[in-house]
Each structure stands twice: as C-alpha cells, then as structure tokens.
Design a protein around this motif. Structure first.
Motif, PDB file in Angstrom:
ATOM      1  N   ILE B  26      -2.690  48.644 -34.852  1.00 10.48           N
ATOM      2  CA  ILE B  26      -3.559  49.791 -34.577  1.00 10.48           C
ATOM      3  C   ILE B  26      -3.817  50.585 -35.849  1.00 10.48           C
ATOM      4  N   LEU B  27      -2.731  50.836 -36.608  1.00 10.46           N
ATOM      5  CA  LEU B  27      -2.861  51.734 -37.749  1.00 10.46           C
ATOM      6  C   LEU B  27      -3.625  51.105 -38.902  1.00 10.46           C
ATOM      7  N   ASN B  28      -3.670  49.775 -38.936  1.00 10.78           N
ATOM      8  CA  ASN B  28      -4.380  49.131 -40.036  1.00 10.78           C
ATOM      9  C   ASN B  28      -5.642  48.431 -39.570  1.00 10.78           C
ATOM     10  N   LEU B  29      -6.116  48.864 -38.402  1.00  8.22           N
ATOM     11  CA  LEU B  29      -7.221  48.188 -37.743  1.00  8.22           C
ATOM     12  C   LEU B  29      -8.509  48.276 -38.565  1.00  8.22           C
ATOM     13  N   ILE B  30      -8.771  49.471 -39.070  1.00 13.15           N
ATOM     14  CA  ILE B  30     -10.054  49.670 -39.739  1.00 13.15           C
ATOM     15  C   ILE B  30      -9.856  49.505 -41.238  1.00 13.15           C
ATOM     16  N   PRO B  31     -10.367  48.403 -41.791  1.00  9.94           N
ATOM     17  CA  PRO B  31     -10.135  48.153 -43.218  1.00  9.94           C
ATOM     18  C   PRO B  31     -10.951  49.124 -44.063  1.00  9.94           C
TER      19      PRO B  31
ATOM     20  N   LEU C 137      -1.660  58.694 -29.645  1.00 12.35           N
ATOM     21  CA  LEU C 137      -1.623  59.290 -30.990  1.00 12.35           C
ATOM     22  C   LEU C 137      -1.890  58.240 -32.050  1.00 12.35           C
ATOM     23  N   ALA C 138      -1.266  57.059 -31.887  1.00 14.06           N
ATOM     24  CA  ALA C 138      -1.457  55.992 -32.879  1.00 14.06           C
ATOM     25  C   ALA C 138      -2.921  55.587 -32.932  1.00 14.06           C
ATOM     26  N   ILE C 139      -3.530  55.437 -31.740  1.00 16.85           N
ATOM     27  CA  ILE C 139      -4.928  55.000 -31.701  1.00 16.85           C
ATOM     28  C   ILE C 139      -5.832  56.049 -32.352  1.00 16.85           C
ATOM     29  N   ILE C 140      -5.541  57.322 -32.069  1.00 12.06           N
ATOM     30  CA  ILE C 140      -6.364  58.376 -32.660  1.00 12.06           C
ATOM     31  C   ILE C 140      -6.180  58.429 -34.173  1.00 12.06           C
ATOM     32  N   THR C 141      -4.982  58.136 -34.631  1.00 16.08           N
ATOM     33  CA  THR C 141      -4.769  58.083 -36.078  1.00 16.08           C
ATOM     34  C   THR C 141      -5.704  57.066 -36.715  1.00 16.08           C
ATOM     35  N   ALA C 142      -5.816  55.895 -36.052  1.00 13.65           N
ATOM     36  CA  ALA C 142      -6.665  54.845 -36.611  1.00 13.65           C
ATOM     37  C   ALA C 142      -8.129  55.229 -36.539  1.00 13.65           C
TER      38      ALA C 142
END
Lengths: 332, 316, 290
Positions: B26-31, C137-142
């Motif tokens: 999720i956290l690295n989804l958007i390059p 929260l994780a999804i919104i962070t992304a």
C-alpha cells in the motif's frame, strides 16, 4: 397385551401407605405473551400418594412439562400460577423464595428432559452433583465427594473418580442421563419429577433408563411424576396414568384400566397409534394453545364428535372408583 | 492442545507476514511520489520544488528503482534482522523511536481495557438479570450513547469539563496517574459500551439454557446460579469480543493519543503520516498489526484454556 | 426451552415498550430530517458556510449565529448544516459500494466454495489482521489526504464484514429445500444465486449496513479530525472539531456543536439498526425465545 401385564404387576407393587404426598387442585399456569394470555395448564387437579408413580402422558405442547416446572416454580417470570399445590399438606405457592429453594433438590427434584443441554458445559460433572449434595446436607467436602462417587458407582458410571472430573462433552447421552439421575436421587427426595426421560434415546438405552428409574423408585419408596409421551414407558413404570390434552387432563385412572379400557377417544387414539397396535395416527395435530377450539378441545380430531362437543366443554367426570374422563361420548 | 497451539502460532506468523506485505504494498503503491516526498519533508522543505538531480540522488540512495518485491524482500530481511530502517524526519532508527513510544501506548491500552471490563461485565450482568426493567433500558441507552460518540469529541468534552471547568485533571501530559485518567476514560468508554451489550445478550442467551433450570432445580441460591453457572458461560463469547475490541482500542489510541498529546505509538503514527515519514509509518503499522495478531492469539489460547471442549482436544 | 409454549423471559411493561418504539420513531425522524437538511442546506443555512468574516470571529452563540462563529468568523450553524451533506455522502457511498462488493464476493465465495472461497476468505483474513482504522490510515497515506480518498480507503476496508456475513448466510441457505428444488427445476447458477439466495440474505445485510452507516460516520469524521480527510474550507464535522481544538479554552462551542451533530447522527443510525435487527432478523434477536 404386554403393556397391560406390566401394568398389573405395577399395581401390586403399589405402596401400602396411601398418604397423599402432593395434591394439585385447579392448577392454572398462564403465560402472558405480547399482551395475550396463553393457558399452558388449565385447571388440572391430581394427587400423588407416597411411593406412587404417576405417569403424565401427552403429545408435545400439551402442557405436561409446564405442569412439572410449575410444581417447582421454575417457570419464567411471565408465567402466572393459580390454584393449589399442596406438598405434604403445605401450600407450595405461598412459600417464600428461600423456603422454595430448600424444597427444590431436597424434597422435590427434577430430572430434566434434555441430558445433552441440561448440564453446565464448563463444570466438572462431579462438582455439579456435589453442589446439590452440599447444598442440602451438612457434610464435609470429603464426605460429600465420597457420597457422589458412591452414587456414580450405584448408577453404573464406570471409574467414578475419573468420571467425577469429566466435563459434560466427554460423556455419552446415556451417561449424562445417569449423571442427572444421580443429581436427582442424591438427597433422597420425596418426589422426583422426571421429564421425558427416554426422549431421543435408542431402544437399548430406553430399557436401561426405565430399569434405573424403577430401581430408584422401589428402593427408596420415592414418588414420581413421570412426564412422557411414550405409553410403553408409562406402562412399565406408572401405577396410575393421567392423559393430558391441550392443557387439560382428559383421562386419569389406574394404569391397567386406562390401557385396557381407554375411555377417552384421545387415549384410545394414542394407544392405536402405537407401533404394536397398527400404527394408526390420530388425524390432525394438537391445537396451538394460543387459539383453542370451542367446546371440547379434542373435537376437531375426534371421530365420535357431535354437535354437543362443538358447543360445550365437557367436565372431568368420575366413571368408577378411580377412573376419570372428560368426554360426552365415553368409549366402552 | 499442543497441536492447537502450534496451529494458532503458525497462523499468527502467517498473518503478520501477510500484514507486512500488504502494508509495504500500500505504502509504495504509487511510484514516483515517494522520492519527492522524502525530499520535501526531509531535505529541501515543503514549499521547494525538487529538481531532477536531487530526485535521482534520492532514488539511488534508497534503491527506489528496484521492483517492488525486491524492495519488499530487502525491507523484510532488514526487519527480520531487527532493523526497521531510519526515520526520514527524526534521523533516528525506527526501532528506537517505536521502543521509546511503546510503553505509553501499552499503559494506556491496558488500563483502558481493565477499566472497560470492570465497568461492562457487571453492567451487562445487571442489565440481563433485570431485563426490560428501567435499569436495563438505562444501560442499553447508555451503551448506545457511548458507542455512537466519536472518541475524539468525547476526549475534548472531558477536557472541557474536567480540566478547564472543574480543574481536576491536566489537559495533556504524561508520567503521572492524573495524566492517565482522561485518556483512559475516553478510550475505555467506547469499548465498555460494546462489551456491555455483548455481555448482556450473552447472559440472556445463557439464562435461557436448560442447565440453568437444572441449577435452580437443585435448590441453589440465585446468586450461585448467576455467578457459578451463568456468568462463567456468558463470559466465553465476551472474551473473543474483548480481543476484537482490543484492535479497535489500538486504532482508537491513534485518535485519543492525538487528542491528549499522549506520547505513544498512535500519535507517532499520525505525526509520521502527516510528515510522510514512510519507514516510520511502516514500522508503526507493522508494530500495531503484530500486537493485534498476538493479542488475538492470546485471546484464543485463553479461551481454549477456559473451554473444556477445546482444552481436552475435541472440537478443534 | 421446554416442549410446550414459546415464552419470552419477561414481558415488558406497557410504558417501557412504547418508550422504546418512540425512540425508534424518533431515530427514523432524525434520519429523515438529516436527509432533508442535506438536500435543503442552502435554504436552511442562514449564512455562507465558507464566508470568512474576521470581524465576527469566535463569537458565542447568538440569534444571528445560533451556534456561534469559528476562528475565521464563519457561521458554525451553517457549517454544521452543510456538514450533513459531507457525512451522509461519505457514509452512503462507502456503505453502498462496500456492501455491494461484499455481497457479491460473499455470494460467490459461499455458493461456489473451493479455491474461490479459499482465496476470498484469506484476503478477508489479511484485511482483518489490522484494526480497520489503521488499514484506512495506511491507504490514505499512499493516496494522500482528502475526503474522496477517505471514501476509497473506508470502502476498501469495510467490504470484508459483508463478505463474511453473506458467505455464512449463503452456506446456511444453499442447503435449504427451496434451493434444491430450484436447482432440480433447471435454473441457472446465476439465477439461483441472485433470485433464490440473495433475497434471503438481505435481512441481516440491511441490519449490518444500517449499523455500518454509524460506524463509517465515526471513522470518516475521525480521519478528518486527524487532518487526513476533508480539507479546509470544506465544512466537515470532524475537521470542524479539529479546528476548534485550538480555541477550546476560550470558545468551546467550536468543538461542541459539530461533535454533537456526529453523535446524534450515528446514534440515530445505531438505534435504527438495533430496531431493524429485532424486527427483521429473529435469529439475531437478543434473548431469543425457543
């Protein structure tokens, strides 16, 4: 006529002391459900004398279990009990809650109907019996424990000390039934209310349970109210039989008399529906006690019904000595 | 029992690994976003526009051009080796930061759980025993109120009443018992409300069981029937729910810690999200997911210990 | 219970019963009122919800400003009125989309079983490994902060409960005679799933989704409170509470009114959900009679 023969034997064994143990007079147990009144037990009167086994027979939903629970005042709080319940001459309905608790489990016990759900799943079965013993006897714990172990071996539960620590899910249905019986006889009660002791048991176990009940009753001279839908169980155990239909007693008499000459069409119908008698079920189904038919409650299913039966409600009349029936067109 | 424990243990490890994977994904989804964020937040400032050479430096430095699975495995290996990375913002190891914030969160979560159970179990019992009386309706309405109340708002209202108007407790702070009271009330009340409802319906269910009639037929006093027979059985489902609730508690701590400036992992997470401090966010979320999985493991094992059906190897 | 009558444990007295249904009627009324408010916000609101008026900042409630004004002199009453739109929009979108996804996956999972079921349920398990707000929260962070991203994040998190619920119901229903007979009559799989099974799982779904509206309202406003949801100057209740924090000593009305709006809204949906559960789904009924 095996049924009648066993019944005859029962009558001979009947206790000599004809002292009344429990007298029920005009008992009415009503439930209030969503504002309407449901009459589960309607004007029932009966007597149980010392050492006697009274078989209370009826189909599911006729009110027989409610009658049993009414005696112990164990019904939910929306139940209203009226009439008289005289136990050894004392009115049960006017006892205080504490006095009632002294009676329960000591003088009058209940052997409940579903062994599989009637034991606390989180408690060792020994402790569940022990609880009853300690509650009503002034025993040290070790003495009470040995009494329980004694009861277990009397009721043929193998390895009593190990069984004592078992949890209900580790026992078979038959064993659970025995544990409940041990609980019942633990305090030498005067009256045992046995609710459907053979329901859901296979033939072998049924015979076993009947034998145990018989031994229990004859050994201690304990009276029993045997609630069942099974005529063969009642025939094997009961001295007298009361047949219940839609909250009322429709026929009551000595076991042999009722079996040999059923006077009420319903009793006759029940007997005819037994597998040994041709398996002819009574047409229709028992009425919902929420909406009872006018007149005789059995008339919609009765082959002998006439105008009178639809119009007015028959009273329980004495036919002879000890035989009562609630019908305008008594069978002969 | 041993088989059961090892099965649950394996499942827990799998869940944690899966959770770490999902978090990373999720956290690295958007390059492309990550290097700019790193630059803006950690190096050049929010208002600045990063130039290409700066971005290239960052990508090189953090190996951001590798495929995601490679980055994930590199990260996972580091994590297994005890290295959760370095916070962009604080420049400190993530593990150090987490360890320094963990005690505050554990303290808050534990006291809130205890508080809520102490309140909710008796209330649930009383409510069920007095079903459909005034007490019962009062308990049900009360619990519905607290379930419906946003906890950040409840926290602020408690501050207004108890700190500003009555001056009983400090607004924020950490270290003394008086600092703990309001956060604990805020976090615990929501959980208490849910647990009260579960305890009540569980009690009602149990009180309808045949073995309660058996117990009463033995002539036992109502107190013994309720406590020895009913409550113990009614508690079983409550334990499971309490485990699930603990997850909500960890989630809730994010908000409540922010309201009370409580120096815990929840506040750290919010701050790091606002700063887009990715390694720190990953660390926080991984820690919370792990804690959640472990708590559920303990709850299951505790449940097994209480339920003889599982304890003696049947049923599972 | 015993073989005779079906008996509730205790019958409620008349007055309590009516009190109960009165609150239910009240919660339905509140929900209708909220919907009306959302639609008619421009008519009801006395002021522009985003009009800054620094001369009138932090005013206590008065006739002109029923809930007072905030730190930028905006009318809090008008902002609360417009906030209804945001809250209802978020919760209705999240609940309807996540319920649809969940119902579909739950149907497929329960009806076909096997590998499909295994895959879907493991996905659900992984999602449930996180406390739901943490995952959001994780999804919104992304994705970055914003109300639309909150909607997306909450939808991605909320479908799991529906999938589980529907799957369980389907497993129970697909063994029933009417499904067997529908199959025997040669209905297609799709038809059986949607015409025979789906209608029978809708009652518990209705209950859960009503309660879920309350849940989503709380989550969304929580995220906005953290500054991750609605961005200024959008009048969103959670964000308004956050705005008020700074002025809690001098002007608590900034905090109190929007929070009260959140609570009343979620209380109404919670109560209605409870009532629906009693009315629609006898199996879920508390202290059921058997």
């Amino acid at each position: 006529m095996v049924l009648v023969q066993t019944a005859m034997e029962n009558s001979e064994q009947k206790a000599k002391t004809a002292e009344t143990l429990l007298e029920i007079r005009n008992l009415k147990t009503y439930f209030k459900i969503n504002g309407s009144i449901v009459k589960a037990v309607d004007n029932v009167s009966l007597k149980i004398i010392n050492g006697e086994i009274l078989g209370l027979i009826g189909e599911t939903g006729c009110g027989k279990s409610v009658l049993g629970l009414s005696i112990l005042r164990l019904l939910p709080e929306n139940a209203k009990i009226e009439g008289n319940l005289l136990f050894r001459g004392k009115e049960i309905l006017s006892l205080s809650k504490a006095e009632m608790r002294k009676l329960r489990g000591k003088e009058i016990v209940l052997i409940p109907q579903n062994p599989s759900t009637s034991l606390n799943p989180l408690m060792q079965i020994g402790c569940q019996v022990l609880e009853a013993v300690i509650r009503h006897h002034n025993l040290k714990k070790s003495e009470a424990v040995s009494k329980v172990l004694d009861l277990f071996s009397k009721l043929k539960l193998q390895e009593p000390p190990r069984k004592f620590r078992d949890f209900p899910h580790q026992l078979s249905g038959g064993m659970k039934q025995r544990v409940l019986m041990a609980m019942g006889v633990a305090c030498n009660p005067k009256l045992i209310i046995v609710d459907e002791p053979t329901k859901g048991l296979d033939a072998v176990l049924r015979i076993e349970v009947v034998r145990m009940l018989k031994e229990t009753a004859s050994a201690a001279g304990t009276s029993m109210l045997l609630i069942t839908h099974d005529f063969s169980v009642a025939a094997a155990l009961a001295h007298r039989i009361a047949v219940m239909y839609a909250g009322e007693i429709v026929e009551m008499g000595k076991t042999a008399a009722v079996l040999r000459n059923p006077r009420h069409p319903y009793t006759a119908g029940l007997l005819n529906s037994l597998p040994g008698k041709g398996f002819n079920p009574i047409p229709g189904s028992s009425p919902s006690i929420i909406s009872l038919p006018e007149g005789c409650r059995f008339h919609p299913r009765c082959s002998r019904a006439n105008m009178k039966c639809t119009a007015s409600h028959p009273e329980l009349v004495k036919l002879n000595d000890d035989h009562f029936v609630r019908c305008f067109n008594v069978c002969f | 029992m041993l088989l059961y424990i090892s099965k649950r243990l394996a499942a827990t490890v799998l869940v944690i690994v899966a959770a770490s994977m999902l978090t990373f994904l999720i956290l690295n989804l958007i390059p492309g976003v990550t290097p700019i964020m790193i630059l803006k937040y950690a190096f050049i400032g929010l208002e600045e526009v990063p130039n290409d050479s700066e971005i290239a430096t960052i990508i090189e430095r953090f190996n951001l051009n590798d495929p995601l699975y490679k980055q994930y495995f590199r990260w996972l290996m580091e994590v297994l080796g005890g290295n959760l990375g370095t916070s962009y913002v604080y420049g400190l190891p993530v593990s150090t930061l987490l360890l320094s914030k963990l005690p505050a969160t554990v303290l808050l979560a534990a006291t809130s759980t205890v508080f809520s159970l102490v309140i909710s179990i008796p209330l649930g019992i009383v409510s069920a025993i007095n079903r459909n009386t005034l007490i019962d309706h009062f308990c049900r309405l009360g619990s519905l109120f607290f379930v419906s109340m946003p906890n950040f708002w409840l926290g602020l209202i408690l501050i207004i009443i108890f700190s500003l108007k009555l001056d009983l407790f400090p607004v924020t702070g950490y270290g003394k018992l008086e600092h703990l009271v309001l956060p604990c009330l805020t976090l615990g009340s929501g959980m208490a409300a849910v647990t009260t409802r579960v305890m009540r319906s569980s009690m009602l269910e149990v009180l309808n069981q045949d073995y309660i009639i058996t117990a009463r037929a033995k002539g036992l006093s109502e107190t013994i029937v309720i406590f020895r027979h009913a409550v113990r059985n009614a508690l079983l489902p409550v334990i499971t729910v309490a485990g699930l609730q603990f997850g909500h508690l960890l989630g809730g701590s994010v908000i409540v810690e922010t309201v009370f400036s409580w120096p815990g992992v929840g506040k750290l997470l919010v701050d790091s999200i606002l700063a887009r401090d990715i390694p720190l966010i990953q660390g926080c979320i991984l820690l919370i997911a792990t804690a959640y999985a472990l708590i559920n493991l303990f709850v299951d094992l505790f449940y097994a210990l209480l339920d003889p059906k599982i304890r003696y190897g049947r049923g599972l | 219970m015993h073989d005779t009558v079906m008996v509730p444990k205790k019958f409620s007295t008349f007055s309590l019963r009516t009190a109960n249904s009165r609150i239910t009627a009240l919660s339905a009324l509140i929900i209708l009122l909220l919907v009306f408010t959302a639609i008619a916000a421009p008519v009801i609101a006395p002021h522009d919800p985003v009009a800054v008026d620094l001369a009138n900042k932090l005013k206590a409630p008065s006739l002109n400003y029923p809930f007072g004004t905030d730190h930028l002199g905006r009318c809090i009453f008008s902002r609360v009125i417009y906030g209804t739109r945001e809250s209802l929009k978020v919760s209705l979108i999240v609940v309807s989309i996540s319920a649809s996804i969940g119902i579909l996956l739950g149907l497929v999972s329960g009806y076909f079983g096997g590998l499909t079921d295994e895959l879907i349920m493991r996905a659900v398990d992984i999602m449930l490994a996180f406390p739901s707000i943490i995952l959001a929260l994780a999804i919104i962070t992304a994705l970055g902060p914003g109300l639309n991203n909150v909607i997306l994040a909450l939808t991605l998190v909320h479908w799991t409960s529906y999938a589980r619920l529907v799957r369980g119901e389907v497993l129970r229903i697909k063994e029933k005679e009417f499904v067997e007979s529908a199959r025997a009559m040669g209905n297609s799989q799709l038809r059986i799933m949607f015409r025979y099974i789906l209608p029978n799982v809708m009652a518990p779904v209705m209950v859960v989704s009503t309660l879920d509206v309350a849940h989503v309202i709380l989550s969304a406003s929580g995220l906005s409170f953290l500054g991750l949801g609605a961005q200024p100057p959008t009048p969103e209740w959670g964000a308004m509470v956050n705005d008020g924090r700074e002025f809690i000593r001098t002007a608590p009305h900034l905090t109190i009114f929007p929070g009260l709006a959140i609570m009343i809204t979620s209380l109404a949906f919670n109560w209605l959900g409870d009532w629906l559960r009693d009315a629609l789904d006898p199996r879920l009924r508390e202290g059921r009679i058997e």
